[in-house]
Design a protein around this motif. Structure first.
Motif, PDB file in Angstrom:
ATOM      1  N   UNK A 151       0.952  -1.586   0.086  1.00  0.00           N
ATOM      2  CA  UNK A 151       0.188  -0.043  -0.087  1.00  0.00           C
ATOM      3  C   UNK A 151       0.932   0.915   0.087  1.00  0.00           C
ATOM      4  N   UNK A 152       2.132   0.530   0.050  1.00  0.00           N
ATOM      5  CA  UNK A 152       2.838   2.613  -0.042  1.00  0.00           C
ATOM      6  C   UNK A 152       3.393   3.416  -1.734  1.00  0.00           C
ATOM      7  N   UNK A 153       3.523   4.360  -1.557  1.00  0.00           N
ATOM      8  CA  UNK A 153       3.411   5.002  -2.794  1.00  0.00           C
ATOM      9  C   UNK A 153       4.910   5.216  -3.060  1.00  0.00           C
ATOM     10  N   UNK A 154       4.875   5.104  -4.995  1.00  0.00           N
ATOM     11  CA  UNK A 154       5.806   4.899  -5.364  1.00  0.00           C
ATOM     12  C   UNK A 154       7.076   5.981  -4.807  1.00  0.00           C
ATOM     13  N   UNK A 155       7.247   7.295  -4.134  1.00  0.00           N
ATOM     14  CA  UNK A 155       7.516   7.729  -3.702  1.00  0.00           C
ATOM     15  C   UNK A 155       8.492   7.041  -2.396  1.00  0.00           C
ATOM     16  N   UNK A 156       7.309   6.897  -1.474  1.00  0.00           N
ATOM     17  CA  UNK A 156       8.204   5.869  -0.592  1.00  0.00           C
ATOM     18  C   UNK A 156       9.144   4.788  -0.378  1.00  0.00           C
ATOM     19  N   UNK A 157       8.760   4.027  -1.518  1.00  0.00           N
ATOM     20  CA  UNK A 157       9.634   2.564  -2.417  1.00  0.00           C
ATOM     21  C   UNK A 157      10.388   3.579  -2.596  1.00  0.00           C
TER      22      UNK A 157
END
Length: 538
Positions: free
Chosen positions: A109-115
């Protein structure tokens, strides 16, 4: 200890132990091998319409480990994975363990920025991904210079098909890697709810200790049919080895869905599961619960964030005395203390608010800012020593030194200890609100708010105020069909805790912001009320 120093291999340590006539310690890869062999003829996993025995998981894990070796992955290779719950996740996790890769998980469920941040910070070179995340994998490869290998769990338009590659190998006996106790087995990233996520370096010693504590201290049903409704790459993985070592099996759902959870409990006669508080609240408020047969449940493990005592009492009334709390954090995983099933006294809200007593595998002290222990009943920071501890933060020597100040691991949680040794977390140290010179712990206010029959969940924060410095603000969600005024809630807190704790304002929202692991995201919540974007509160 720096990230580089902690991450260096220590095969020499294993060789020295052998030379001295001592067998090296058993780590999590050894326990995985033992668990799969012990349950080779038993159902191990029900997942995605398949029932896999221990032998089938063992053989697939062998194939994936050989595929890893073929690709040049081995001890210390930095890998990450993003996937929904599917059988290949278990095989890949096993391959990570058996080859000694240094692994990190990306929450689905994480965002692309977080990843992208995690992959770059951990210097990940290999990303294993569910084909459903192929576009995400492509974007991450574009944004993260260190990422050179993309491995898909099935056919995809990008990367190497790891599943097809693994299918070309014949199973071999599983062999644990030659690693040392202080080697880094993985980097787990903190939620980032109070700042930029930090990479917590897990060691082989710490992971083995966590599993030992789970087996020795946790209250398991005699026949364990364990329901996993959290991502296998995160909380769900922590139960895989303990359940199999006990001869049990796991039923894995694709994701958490209250109706699906209730159906699975009834269909598979589930005897144990793990829920974060938010999940339990959703179950309690679901219309299907009234007719659901949950009589098979013997243990519901819960943790990860604070539970409302009122809602916990409601859960005990509905499900029975089956609840077992574990308290820990990434830096000291899963089990610093436990509140056993028989210690959940519905007639004592103070006991239901407790996180239990420390397990004997660690030493726990409540310390003040100078590193001195506080008296019983006084608030102090929960600090820990023992083999469960992480090695600190990846490439953050200053923050690692702060984490281990005074020779203890500092959890950042403020607690009180009663005369019987039970700890009660009053709040995160950084979440404390200072209003008019008074220190207010939000959790104490949240517990009062959640005692009102109209409130489903509550979060309390400090917001900038010209008069008070900080003002106590409550943000609440309501139970279905319920209504309540802000004045009524403020009066309730004033009556129970006094005028300084009473919220200066109360907002009713449809949903509280949550982190991917189900914790209230107070960083996101505060951001809604800071007009200038500058943090001016504790």
């Amino acid at each position: 200890m720096t990230g580089d120093a902690a991450a260096k291999g220590s095969a020499d340590a294993g060789s020295a132990a052998d030379a001295a006539g001592r067998e090296r310690a058993s780590f999590l890869p050894d326990l995985l091998i033992a668990a799969l062999e012990r349950g080779r003829d038993l159902p191990a996993v029900h997942l995605d319409g398949r029932v896999l025995t221990g032998a089938e998981v063992r053989d697939e894990t062998s194939r994936y480990a050989q595929a890893y070796a073929k690709l040049g992955l081995g001890i210390g290779s930095p890998t990450a994975m993003i996937s929904a719950n599917r059988p290949e996740v278990l095989f890949t996790m096993g391959a990570n363990m058996l080859t000694g890769c240094r692994s990190s998980a990306l929450h689905p469920l994480g965002s692309v920025d977080d990843h992208a941040y995690i992959l770059a910070d951990a210097e990940i070179e290999t990303l294993v991904f569910d084909p459903a995340f192929a576009r995400r994998a492509t974007e991450l490869a574009r944004r993260v210079p260190s990422l050179v290998n993309l491995l898909s769990l099935g056919p995809a338009e990008v990367g190497t098909d790891l599943t097809a590659l693994a299918a070309g190998f014949a199973p071999r006996p599983l062999v644990a890697p030659r690693v040392g106790p202080e080697d880094v087995s993985g980097i787990t990233y903190t939620g980032g709810t109070t700042g930029r996520p930090k990479g917590v370096m897990s060691t082989y010693r710490g992971a083995a200790t966590m599993t030992q504590i789970q087996l020795a201290e946790w209250e398991w049903p005699a026949e364990t049919r364990f329901l996993v409704c959290t991502p296998l790459s995160h909380a769900g993985a922590a139960f895989f080895v303990p359940v199999l070592l006990r001869g049990g099996s796991l039923v894995v759902l694709p994701r958490f869905d209250p109706a699906a959870v209730l159906d699975a409990i009834e269909k598979y006669r589930i005897t144990a599961t793990m829920l974060v508080p938010t999940m339990l609240y959703h179950l309690l408020d679901h219309p299907k619960l009234a007719a659901a047969d949950t009589s098979s449940l013997q243990t519901v493990f819960y943790g990860a964030s604070a539970m409302s005592p009122t809602r916990l009492a409601e859960a005990i009334e509905r499900f029975g005395p089956v609840f077992f709390q574990f308290y820990g954090q990434s830096e000291c995983p899963m089990t610093i203390s436990v509140l056993r099933r028989g210690e959940h006294d519905v007639n004592r809200p103070d006991r239901l608010a407790s996180c239990g007593r420390p397990v004997p595998w660690v030493r726990v002290a409540l310390l003040d800012d100078d590193g001195a222990e506080v008296a019983d009943g006084e608030p102090g920071e929960v600090c820990v020593r023992g083999p469960l501890l992480s090695a600190g933060y990846w490439r953050r020597p200053d923050q690692t030194a702060e984490l281990f100040e005074h020779g203890w691991l500092h959890t950042g949680d403020i607690a009180r200890r009663d005369a019987d040794g039970f700890l009660t977390i009053v709040d995160r140290k950084k979440d404390m609100v200072v209003t008019g010179g008074f220190n207010i712990f939000p959790k104490e206010v949240e517990d009062v708010l959640c005692s009102h029959p109209a409130i489903a969940a509550a979060a309390v924060i400090g917001v900038p105020d010209d008069t008070w410095g900080e003002a106590v603000k409550a943000v609440v969600t309501l139970r279905p069909g319920a209504e309540v005024s802000a004045a009524e809630l403020t009066a309730l807190v004033r009556e129970r805790k006094g005028p300084h704790h009473a919220p200066k304002s109360v907002d009713v929202v449809d949903q509280l912001p949550m982190s991917p692991v189900g914790k209230p995201d107070k960083k996101a919540l505060r951001a809604r009320y800071w007009s200038d974007g500058e943090r001016r509160v504790h």
